[in-house]
Design a protein around this motif. Structure first.
Motif, PDB file in Angstrom:
ATOM      1  N   LYS A 155       0.850  -1.182   0.000  1.00 26.85           N
ATOM      2  CA  LYS A 155       0.000   0.000   0.000  1.00 26.85           C
ATOM      3  C   LYS A 155       0.892   1.240   0.000  1.00 26.85           C
ATOM      4  O   LYS A 155       1.943   1.261   0.646  1.00 26.85           O
ATOM      5  N   ASP A 165       5.273  -5.446   8.387  1.00 23.85           N
ATOM      6  CA  ASP A 165       4.045  -5.690   9.156  1.00 23.85           C
ATOM      7  C   ASP A 165       2.963  -4.694   8.760  1.00 23.85           C
ATOM      8  O   ASP A 165       2.381  -3.989   9.604  1.00 23.85           O
ATOM      9  N   PHE A 199      -0.160  -4.679   8.012  1.00 25.43           N
ATOM     10  CA  PHE A 199      -1.467  -4.663   8.667  1.00 25.43           C
ATOM     11  C   PHE A 199      -1.419  -3.869   9.970  1.00 25.43           C
ATOM     12  O   PHE A 199      -2.369  -3.184  10.342  1.00 25.43           O
ATOM     13  N   GLU A 200      -0.290  -3.947  10.666  1.00 29.58           N
ATOM     14  CA  GLU A 200      -0.152  -3.278  11.963  1.00 29.58           C
ATOM     15  C   GLU A 200       0.459  -1.889  11.824  1.00 29.58           C
ATOM     16  O   GLU A 200      -0.058  -0.907  12.376  1.00 29.58           O
ATOM     17  N   TYR A 226       2.979  -5.947   3.110  1.00 29.78           N
ATOM     18  CA  TYR A 226       2.064  -6.907   3.732  1.00 29.78           C
ATOM     19  C   TYR A 226       2.593  -8.329   3.525  1.00 29.78           C
ATOM     20  O   TYR A 226       3.013  -8.694   2.425  1.00 29.78           O
ATOM     21  N   ARG A 241       3.618 -14.476   7.623  1.00 29.22           N
ATOM     22  CA  ARG A 241       4.536 -13.685   8.444  1.00 29.22           C
ATOM     23  C   ARG A 241       5.585 -14.547   9.132  1.00 29.22           C
ATOM     24  O   ARG A 241       6.762 -14.179   9.218  1.00 29.22           O
TER      25      ARG A 241
END
Length: 285
Positions: A13, A33, A35-36, A63, A67
Motif C-alpha cells: 500500500k 508488518d 497490517f499493523e 504486507y 509472516r
C-alpha cells in the motif's frame, strides 16, 4: 504485484503526501508488518508533517502472506546458515523489498533517495539484520523491540567500526513490560551505539513503560522525530551567533545544503522559524 522470490501475489500500500507534487522529491518510509504498522505510521507522519516537524514523505506498507515464514529471526535453528545471515523466508523478504518494491517506488514516484524502514518484534530483528547487508538501501532504521543474539550485536558493532556509512539513523525502543530478552537486546544495542565512533552514524535506544504491543504507539513518534532530527535543527545557532563574523544568511544557506545532502529535499526557511532565529539574534547580540 507478483514476486519472483515468493512466487506469489504480494500486497503493498502506498500513501502519498496530501499535496504530492511531481516536481518535488520525497523521502520514503517503508513499514514492514503492513497490517499493523502502515495505518499507525501513516497517521503519525500525517500530523508530524502537518506541523512541520518532519518533511512530507511517501509511506509504503509491506504486507506479509506468511509472516512466520517471512520474518522468522535466525536463532541458529539451521546450522548451515550463520546467525548473521537471513533464513530462507527472511532472505526472500529482503530481496523482495530491495529488488522489487523499492525499484517500483523509485520508478513511479519522485523520491529523494532517503529511505526509512520500520519493524516491530520479528520485523524489528529483520530491520537490525538488514543494516549490515551491502545491498541495503536505507538511511533510517526503526526497530521496535528487536530480539538479538550476542553474535548478531557483535557483528553490528564490528560493521559500524569498519564500514564507511552514508548518514545513518538507527532508533530502537524497548518495553519494561516486554520479554526480558528483548529488553536486554535493546540495552546491548545502546552500548553499541555509545561505543561507535562512526561520525555518520546516529543511534538511540529508549526504554518505555510499555508491553510488547503498546510499545508501538508509545515509541513511534519519538522514532520518527529522531530519524529526521537533522531536519530544521537549529541547536547550534546559539553558539554560532556569538561569532563576530556570523552571517544569518550563510547559516540558513548551510542548513539548506545540509538538509538537501542528508534527506535529498529542498528546504526553505518558513516564517515561524525565521522569527525564532531573529529573536535569538536580538537576544544574543
Amino acid at each position: 504485484m507478483i514476486s519472483q522470490y515468493f512466487k506469489n501475489k504480494r500486497t503493498i500500500k502506498i500513501l502519498l503526501p496530501e499535496k504530492y507534487d511531481v516536481n518535488k522529491s520525497y523521502p520514503v518510509i517503508y513499514t514492514l508488518d503492513g497490517f499493523e504498522l502502515f495505518p499507525i505510521a501513516s497517521s503519525y507522519v500525517n500530523f508530524l508533517t502537518k506541523y512541520g516537524v518532519i518533511p512530507n514523505c511517501i509511506i509504503v506498507g509491506i504486507y506479509h502472506n506468511n509472516r512466520n515464514y517471512e520474518t522468522m529471526p535466525n536463532y541458529g535453528s539451521d546450522i548451515r546458515i550463520p546467525v548473521t545471515e537471513f533464513l530462507e523466508g527472511s532472505a526472500n523478504l529482503k530481496n523482495h523489498l530491495l529488488e522489487e518494491v523499492i525499484p517500483i517506488i523509485k520508478k513511479e514516484y519522485t523520491v529523494s533517495g532517503f529511505n526509512v524502514i520500520i519493524g516491530h518484534s520479528n520485523t524489528a530483528t529483520f530491520v537490525n539484520e538488514i543494516i549490515s547487508k551491502n545491498e541495503n538501501n536505507f538511511n533510517g532504521y526503526i526497530a521496535i523491540t528487536p530480539d538479538l543474539l550476542k553474535k548478531q550485536t557483535d557483528y553490528l558493532e564490528k560493521y559500524l567500526s569498519e564500514k564507511q556509512l552514508k548518514r545513518t539513523y538507527y532508533f530502537v525502543s524497548s518495553g519494561l513490560k516486554d520479554d526480558k530478552y528483548r529488553l536486554e537486546s535493546g540495552i546491548v544495542l545502546d552500548t553499541v551505539f555509545q561505543k561507535s565512533k562512526n561520525t555518520n552514524f546516529k543511534g538511540l535506544h529508549k526504554i518505555y513503560n510499555a508491553g510488547h504491543l503498546d510499545l508501538v504507539p508509545k515509541s513511534l513518534n519519538d522514532a520518527l522525530m529522531f530519524i529526521f532530527s537533522d531536519y530544521k535543527n537549529y541547536d547550534d545557532f546559539n553558539d554560532k551567533v556569538l561569532n563576530s563574523k556570523f552571517s544569518i544568511s550563510d547559516y540558513i544557506d548551510e542548513k539548506s545544503i545540509l538538509i538537501n545532502n542528508i534527506y535529498g529535499i529542498n528546504y526553505n526557511l518558513n516564517e515561524e522559524d525565521f522569527y525564532y532565529l531573529l529573536n535569538l539574534v536580538l537576544e544574543k547580540r
